[in-house]
Design an enzyme around this catalytic site. Structure first.
Site, PDB file in Angstrom:
ATOM      1  CG  ASN A 192      31.873 -46.622   1.526  1.00  0.00           C
ATOM      2  OD1 ASN A 192      31.775 -47.848   1.654  1.00  0.00           O
ATOM      3  ND2 ASN A 192      32.731 -45.901   2.215  1.00  0.00           N
ATOM      4  NE  ARG A 193      27.854 -49.387  -5.841  1.00  0.00           N
ATOM      5  CZ  ARG A 193      28.825 -50.309  -5.824  1.00  0.00           C
ATOM      6  NH1 ARG A 193      30.055 -49.948  -5.458  1.00  0.00           N
ATOM      7  NH2 ARG A 193      28.589 -51.548  -6.160  1.00  0.00           N
TER       8      ARG A 193
END
Length: 214
Positions: A192-193
């Protein structure tokens, strides 16, 4: 207009994590840990690194070069001193290096100061290169305009005939550089970065470690 085909390209990183309590106290030791993992994994050309330079008035340029050695003194690569990067490093020795090991979902960013290595080290590496690479270093006026590819190939052939019985000497305009780091950032891709980023900054004779937001 946004190009959806490009914008929708993404990958979720899940291979590993990077924690302050698990890393080495000095960045060269941490780099060596990751380097050993990169060289024993299926990483394509783990020694390929981006070298970013800039002119004194701030115009940047970047290209891929190959790491040939590293130790406590820094990171070593070789090139033509009269090339664009050579001229820019002569005018502004502040440079950056970037390793991207896609297969391990890792990056290493290095900010430092570059200087030439000794003539002895440049000679040692030059003499270890394949014969064709040594001749290419002599004939190529790197970054300069040439009329066509045959021009370079013809010059190599002329030199190959000249050096049938003797070994070519390293040209004075070709040799090594070492980048002495002042900052090193280790980046580990996360889901999710929310990537892990740990920054080592030199403080006198020691290093400060800080976590950066992704």
């Amino acid at each position: 207009m946004l190009n959806k085909q490009v914008a929708d390209l993404r990958k979720d990183y899940r291979l590993a994590s990077l924690d302050e309590h698990d890393v080495a106290p000095e960045p060269l030791e941490q780099f060596d840990r990751w380097w050993k993992q990169a060289t024993t994994s299926e990483v394509d050309e783990p020694n390929a690194m981006t070298l970013a330079t800039s002119t004194p008035d701030g115009y940047p340029s970047a290209r891929i070069v190959l790491l040939k050695s590293f130790d406590a003194d820094g990171f070593v690569f070789f090139t033509n001193y009269e090339s664009r990067k050579g001229q820019e490093m002569a005018a502004n020795p502040n440079v950056s290096l970037l390793f991207f090991w896609r297969e391990l979902e890792r990056q290493v960013r290095i900010d430092g100061v570059v200087s030439k290595v000794s003539a002895e080290m440049s000679n040692e590496y030059y003499n270890s290169r394949p014969a064709g690479s040594r001749l290419s270093a002599i004939v190529s006026p790197q970054s300069k305009v040439v009329p066509h590819r045959n021009f370079l190939e013809e010059q190599v052939q002329i030199l190959a005939e000249k050096y049938v019985l003797v070994e070519p000497e390293r040209p004075a305009y070709w040799g090594g550089y070492v980048v002495k780091p002042v900052k090193m950032e280790f980046w580990q891709g996360r889901s999710n970065r929310l990537h892990d980023r740990l920054l080592y900054s030199r403080e006198g004779n020691s290093w400060k470690i800080e976590r950066l937001a992704p």
